[in-house]
Design a protein around this motif. Structure first.
Motif, PDB file in Angstrom:
ATOM      1  N   GLN A 509       6.997   2.277  -9.755  1.00  0.00           N
ATOM      2  CA  GLN A 509       8.252   2.491  -9.040  1.00  0.00           C
ATOM      3  C   GLN A 509       9.179   3.382  -9.843  1.00  0.00           C
ATOM      4  OE1 GLN A 509       9.167  -1.668  -8.550  1.00  0.00           O
ATOM      5  NE2 GLN A 509       9.124  -1.438  -6.340  1.00  0.00           N
ATOM      6  N   THR A 510       9.165   3.185 -11.152  1.00  0.00           N
ATOM      7  CA  THR A 510      10.094   3.932 -11.987  1.00  0.00           C
ATOM      8  C   THR A 510       9.670   5.373 -12.151  1.00  0.00           C
ATOM      9  OG1 THR A 510      10.419   1.894 -13.182  1.00  0.00           O
ATOM     10  CG2 THR A 510      11.293   3.870 -14.191  1.00  0.00           C
ATOM     11  N   HIS A 511       8.403   5.564 -12.383  1.00  0.00           N
ATOM     12  CA  HIS A 511       7.979   6.909 -12.759  1.00  0.00           C
ATOM     13  C   HIS A 511       7.199   7.647 -11.675  1.00  0.00           C
ATOM     14  CE1 HIS A 511       9.493   6.062 -16.668  1.00  0.00           C
ATOM     15  NE2 HIS A 511       8.709   5.019 -16.800  1.00  0.00           N
ATOM     16  N   GLY A 512       6.932   6.970 -10.559  1.00  0.00           N
ATOM     17  CA  GLY A 512       6.285   7.647  -9.459  1.00  0.00           C
ATOM     18  C   GLY A 512       4.949   8.269  -9.815  1.00  0.00           C
ATOM     19  N   GLU A 513       4.010   7.464 -10.284  1.00  0.00           N
ATOM     20  CA  GLU A 513       2.707   8.003 -10.647  1.00  0.00           C
ATOM     21  C   GLU A 513       2.033   8.612  -9.415  1.00  0.00           C
ATOM     22  OE1 GLU A 513       0.464   4.948 -12.526  1.00  0.00           O
ATOM     23  OE2 GLU A 513       1.765   4.914 -14.265  1.00  0.00           O
ATOM     24  N   PRO A 514       1.136   9.580  -9.639  1.00  0.00           N
ATOM     25  CA  PRO A 514       0.532  10.283  -8.513  1.00  0.00           C
ATOM     26  C   PRO A 514      -0.189   9.353  -7.541  1.00  0.00           C
ATOM     27  CG  PRO A 514      -0.081  11.297 -10.631  1.00  0.00           C
ATOM     28  CD  PRO A 514       0.704  10.083 -10.937  1.00  0.00           C
ATOM     29  N   ASN A 515      -0.818   8.277  -8.053  1.00  0.00           N
ATOM     30  CA  ASN A 515      -1.578   7.408  -7.165  1.00  0.00           C
ATOM     31  C   ASN A 515      -0.762   6.210  -6.717  1.00  0.00           C
ATOM     32  OD1 ASN A 515      -1.385   6.058  -9.523  1.00  0.00           O
ATOM     33  ND2 ASN A 515      -3.546   5.454  -9.645  1.00  0.00           N
ATOM     34  N   SER A 516       0.578   6.324  -6.718  1.00  0.00           N
ATOM     35  CA  SER A 516       1.415   5.170  -6.432  1.00  0.00           C
ATOM     36  C   SER A 516       1.205   4.662  -5.005  1.00  0.00           C
ATOM     37  CB  SER A 516       2.881   5.499  -6.677  1.00  0.00           C
ATOM     38  OG  SER A 516       3.285   6.519  -5.809  1.00  0.00           O
ATOM     39  N   SER A 517       0.926   5.569  -4.038  1.00  0.00           N
ATOM     40  CA  SER A 517       0.761   5.101  -2.664  1.00  0.00           C
ATOM     41  C   SER A 517      -0.509   4.254  -2.538  1.00  0.00           C
ATOM     42  CB  SER A 517       0.735   6.277  -1.694  1.00  0.00           C
ATOM     43  OG  SER A 517      -0.337   7.124  -2.013  1.00  0.00           O
ATOM     44  N   VAL A 518      -1.546   4.607  -3.309  1.00  0.00           N
ATOM     45  CA  VAL A 518      -2.783   3.809  -3.304  1.00  0.00           C
ATOM     46  C   VAL A 518      -2.499   2.429  -3.883  1.00  0.00           C
ATOM     47  CG1 VAL A 518      -5.134   3.649  -4.227  1.00  0.00           C
ATOM     48  CG2 VAL A 518      -4.222   5.865  -3.502  1.00  0.00           C
ATOM     49  N   ALA A 519      -1.780   2.400  -5.015  1.00  0.00           N
ATOM     50  CA  ALA A 519      -1.459   1.119  -5.651  1.00  0.00           C
ATOM     51  C   ALA A 519      -0.561   0.270  -4.743  1.00  0.00           C
ATOM     52  CB  ALA A 519      -0.760   1.380  -6.988  1.00  0.00           C
ATOM     53  N   THR A 520       0.365   0.916  -4.050  1.00  0.00           N
ATOM     54  CA  THR A 520       1.246   0.179  -3.140  1.00  0.00           C
ATOM     55  C   THR A 520       0.429  -0.453  -2.017  1.00  0.00           C
ATOM     56  OG1 THR A 520       3.039   1.732  -3.598  1.00  0.00           O
ATOM     57  CG2 THR A 520       3.265   0.397  -1.622  1.00  0.00           C
ATOM     58  N   GLU A 521      -0.492   0.322  -1.438  1.00  0.00           N
ATOM     59  CA  GLU A 521      -1.308  -0.221  -0.353  1.00  0.00           C
ATOM     60  C   GLU A 521      -2.178  -1.385  -0.840  1.00  0.00           C
ATOM     61  OE1 GLU A 521      -3.314   2.270   2.839  1.00  0.00           O
ATOM     62  OE2 GLU A 521      -5.046   1.532   1.708  1.00  0.00           O
ATOM     63  N   GLN A 522      -2.689  -1.252  -2.058  1.00  0.00           N
ATOM     64  CA  GLN A 522      -3.494  -2.360  -2.603  1.00  0.00           C
ATOM     65  C   GLN A 522      -2.658  -3.637  -2.681  1.00  0.00           C
ATOM     66  OE1 GLN A 522      -4.942  -0.916  -6.344  1.00  0.00           O
ATOM     67  NE2 GLN A 522      -6.619   0.229  -5.416  1.00  0.00           N
ATOM     68  N   GLN A 523      -1.435  -3.494  -3.150  1.00  0.00           N
ATOM     69  CA  GLN A 523      -0.544  -4.662  -3.253  1.00  0.00           C
ATOM     70  C   GLN A 523      -0.227  -5.225  -1.869  1.00  0.00           C
ATOM     71  OE1 GLN A 523       1.180  -6.306  -5.968  1.00  0.00           O
ATOM     72  NE2 GLN A 523      -0.598  -5.443  -6.976  1.00  0.00           N
ATOM     73  N   GLN A 524       0.045  -4.335  -0.936  1.00  0.00           N
ATOM     74  CA  GLN A 524       0.343  -4.789   0.426  1.00  0.00           C
ATOM     75  C   GLN A 524      -0.814  -5.608   0.980  1.00  0.00           C
ATOM     76  OE1 GLN A 524       0.991  -0.878   2.114  1.00  0.00           O
ATOM     77  NE2 GLN A 524       3.203  -1.194   2.316  1.00  0.00           N
ATOM     78  N   LEU A 525      -2.029  -5.053   0.863  1.00  0.00           N
ATOM     79  CA  LEU A 525      -3.188  -5.720   1.454  1.00  0.00           C
ATOM     80  C   LEU A 525      -3.517  -7.027   0.741  1.00  0.00           C
ATOM     81  CD1 LEU A 525      -5.449  -2.644   2.292  1.00  0.00           C
ATOM     82  CD2 LEU A 525      -4.316  -4.190   3.895  1.00  0.00           C
ATOM     83  N   GLU A 526      -3.363  -7.029  -0.576  1.00  0.00           N
ATOM     84  CA  GLU A 526      -3.632  -8.248  -1.341  1.00  0.00           C
ATOM     85  C   GLU A 526      -2.707  -9.380  -0.880  1.00  0.00           C
ATOM     86  OE1 GLU A 526      -3.714  -9.397  -5.992  1.00  0.00           O
ATOM     87  OE2 GLU A 526      -4.037  -7.288  -5.526  1.00  0.00           O
ATOM     88  N   PHE A 527      -1.438  -9.045  -0.712  1.00  0.00           N
ATOM     89  CA  PHE A 527      -0.468 -10.056  -0.285  1.00  0.00           C
ATOM     90  C   PHE A 527      -0.726 -10.490   1.163  1.00  0.00           C
ATOM     91  CE2 PHE A 527       3.704 -10.933   1.727  1.00  0.00           C
ATOM     92  CZ  PHE A 527       3.950 -12.141   1.097  1.00  0.00           C
TER      93      PHE A 527
END
Ligand code: SF4
Length: 611
Positions: A509-527
């Motif tokens: 969230q802080t640094h906006g890594e290039p694959n952040s959207s992939v990581a966000t989706e992983q978190q969404q789906l896990e939850f």
């Protein structure tokens, strides 16, 4: 830098801590500067540029000064690498000193107030003769609270700053500041001499400081048209269409404003938009807090934009109560997004901050936007007087039921100089004495409640806003029989329990890594999986996962052109059909079809095909 007075005669004295001793043998150098909170197309030194432009064009100063615009960002590598505020201030001061300015005009906001004061302090140590002038909304609200500057400007600065500079640096080369009538007592509208503040009457310097009257917009030069500010450097433009606001929300600086809107002339605006188009500026942030207060003008401007800048993306701030079908359709003719201040869904709470809300009217008018396919977001504030944590949660539920593209949740700031600042003690509120002046407690909102609201804010931001969840959020929420706010409370707890994963998310969230959207989706789906499994809804998960993945891929491709290939359990045409909005019905009635789908940017827009 704040707004200024061209005409008002005022009563304040001009003085200075130490006399200026620079010889008047060269053109005086003026730097107009500010510190931006981030490096983004939305962060531009527009206020400082307006002052620079005014100095260049005012009959009092035109041709007599060398004017430079200089902006810094907290995200500049040079500043990021420094650990302390003092080091950052010294670094900025050194950069300013390099150009040996005679005066520096600081554009001060809540986010840079403390650091710019430190810069002024450091600058005067390095360059004792330099005159430091400050303006902007923070200064206008309380012009005598700023100890580190020589002069502060209350109100708009485009008239007051040239008038002050003309007095400080008279053009009679035979004179020096000491031999001129400097320091002297010629009044200049809206200018406060910090060193002589005691001389002014309490009436002038009390809660209602003498403020420069606003300039007429058609008297102001455009920093874009005169070349002071190049929007191409920032990848976007802040476009000022109007100044002032007819409303008086008590937490806003406008609460003590004049309740009038002054529009910039159409001729100037047409030239500016043509310049943005010529420079191929991709996005424009419109500065007019109530863009649609005048519907006829709003529609006319949208037509002008469609004609002069097709394809350019515009961001507007709008009032929901003035939206109708015609206006919604007019917005739909250009690429744009609207941000709408809801603040709370409780009319009684809003009454405490001098706002009104008719929920039915609000929902109906937002429906016009949804019908027309216009993108919009809402703002909510937590910690408002009279509000509770439970009430804030209801506001979130109401807001998300209307399908906003984004929902921004802010902690209330009790800004000095606002009506709320006057009212807050009577409401029993406590707040920070320094920027950002966040509320610390109210009788109904404890510090614990504020901390919970902050966590909710982070959860919504991560899951809903950054996760681009609007197309599917209400569909996946429905089978869970949870309110939206409960869902996000659970997600906040889930993130907290994730331990090292959470740290990873924060880093993203802080640094906006290039694959952040992939990581966000992983978190969404896990939850989501955990939530569905806890309620024995595993049979719905294949469809839920397809819906999330497919919509996220489309959003990503729309946002930045990223193409992707995803494995699905159902055919994408079925997943994207309206039947999939009722997931139980969809699963009961639609057959599975395992497939791989490519989402791409085609000739006619974003598209998909089986691969
Ligand atoms: S919050 Fe917006 S609508 Fe309210 S007074 Fe301020 S600018 Fe106007």
């Amino acid at each position: 830098m704040g707004r200024q007075d061209c005409k008002q005669e005022q009563k304040l004295n001009i003085g200075r801590r130490s006399p200026c001793r620079l010889p008047l043998t060269r053109m005086k150098r003026i730097i107009c500067t500010t510190l931006l909170v981030e490096t983004s197309p939305q962060a531009m030194p527009l206020g400082a540029a307006c002052i620079a432009s005014a100095i260049k064009s005012s009959p009092k100063t035109a041709g007599h000064f060398s004017v430079e615009l200089r902006d810094f960002s907290l995200e500049d590598d040079a500043l990021r690498s420094l650990a302390t505020e003092a080091e950052k201030a010294n670094s900025i001061a050194h950069a300013l000193v390099a150009n040996t300015p005679d005066a520096v005009c600081f554009s001060v906001y809540v986010w840079n107030h403390l650091l710019l004061e430190a810069v002024s302090h450091a600058l005067k140590k390095m360059l004792p003769h330099v005159v430091c002038i400050a303006g902007g909304p923070e200064v206008t609200a309380n012009p005598l609270a700023f100890q580190e500057f020589d002069y502060t400007i209350a109100g708009q600065g485009e008239g007051a700053v040239p008038a002050l500079l003309a007095e400080l640096f008279p053009q009679d080369s035979a004179a020096t500041p000491e031999h001129s009538n400097f320091p002297h007592h010629k009044p200049i509208a809206g200018v406060y001499a910090i060193a002589s503040r005691e001389a002014a009457s309490p009436q002038d310097h009390g809660n209602s400081p003498c403020r420069a009257l606003p300039c007429l917009p058609d008297e102001l030069s455009s920093p874009y048209l005169d070349g002071t500010l190049d929007p191409a450097r920032y990848g976007g433009a802040l476009w000022e269409l109007a100044r002032g606001c007819p409303f008086k929300c008590s937490y806003c600086y406008e609460s003590k404003g004049e309740q009038k809107i002054a529009y910039f002339p159409m001729e100037r605006l047409e030239k500016e938009i043509a310049l943005f188009a010529e420079k191929k500026i991709p996005q424009v942030f419109v500065l007019d807090p109530t863009y649609n207060a005048n519907k006829q003008r709003a529609v006319q401007m949208l037509k002008t934009i469609a004609r002069k800048a097709p394809g350019m993306f515009f961001y507007f701030e709008a009032r929901a109560e003035f939206i109708d079908r015609e206006l919604a359709h007019a917005f739909a003719t250009i690429p744009c997004a609207l941000q709408i201040g809801l603040q709370s869904a409780d009319p009684a709470v809003l009454k405490n901050v001098h706002r009104t809300l008719d929920k039915k009217l609000f929902a109906r008018n937002i429906g016009y936007l949804n019908d027309a396919g216009v993108t919009f977001g809402f703002d909510l504030i937590y910690g408002l007087p009279g509000d509770t944590y439970a009430g804030f949660c209801k506001s979130i539920d109401f807001a998300l039921s209307l399908y906003p593209n984004n929902l921004e949740l802010f902690c209330l700031s009790v800004l000095p100089g606002t009506t709320l600042h006057d009212d807050a003690p009577a409401f029993g509120m406590e707040w920070e004495e320094k920027p950002p002046y966040h509320v610390l407690r109210t009788p109904q909102f404890s510090p614990d409640d504020l901390a919970r609201a902050e966590k909710l804010s982070q959860a919504v931001n991560f899951f809903y806003n950054d996760g681009r969840a609007v197309p599917w959020f209400n569909a996946i929420l429905f089978p869970l029989h949870r309110r939206a706010s409960q869902f996000f409370e659970d997600f906040a707890a889930f993130q907290q329990n994730a331990g090292s994963k959470k740290k990873h998310i924060e880093k993203i969230q802080t640094h906006g890594e290039p694959n952040s959207s992939v990581a966000t989706e992983q978190q969404q789906l896990e939850f989501i999986r955990a939530q569905y499994k806890a309620r024995r809804l595993e049979n719905l998960l294949p469809a839920v996962e397809d819906i999330v993945r497919m919509n996220n891929a489309l959003s990503q491709c729309t946002a930045d052109g990223t193409e992707s290939t995803i494995n699905m359990h159902y055919h994408p045409d079925d997943i994207m059909s309206e039947y999939a909005t009722d997931i139980r019905f969809f699963v009961q009635n639609c057959g599975k079809q395992t497939c791989r789908v490519r989402v791409f940017s085609g000739k006619n827009g974003i598209d998909w095909r089986l691969v």
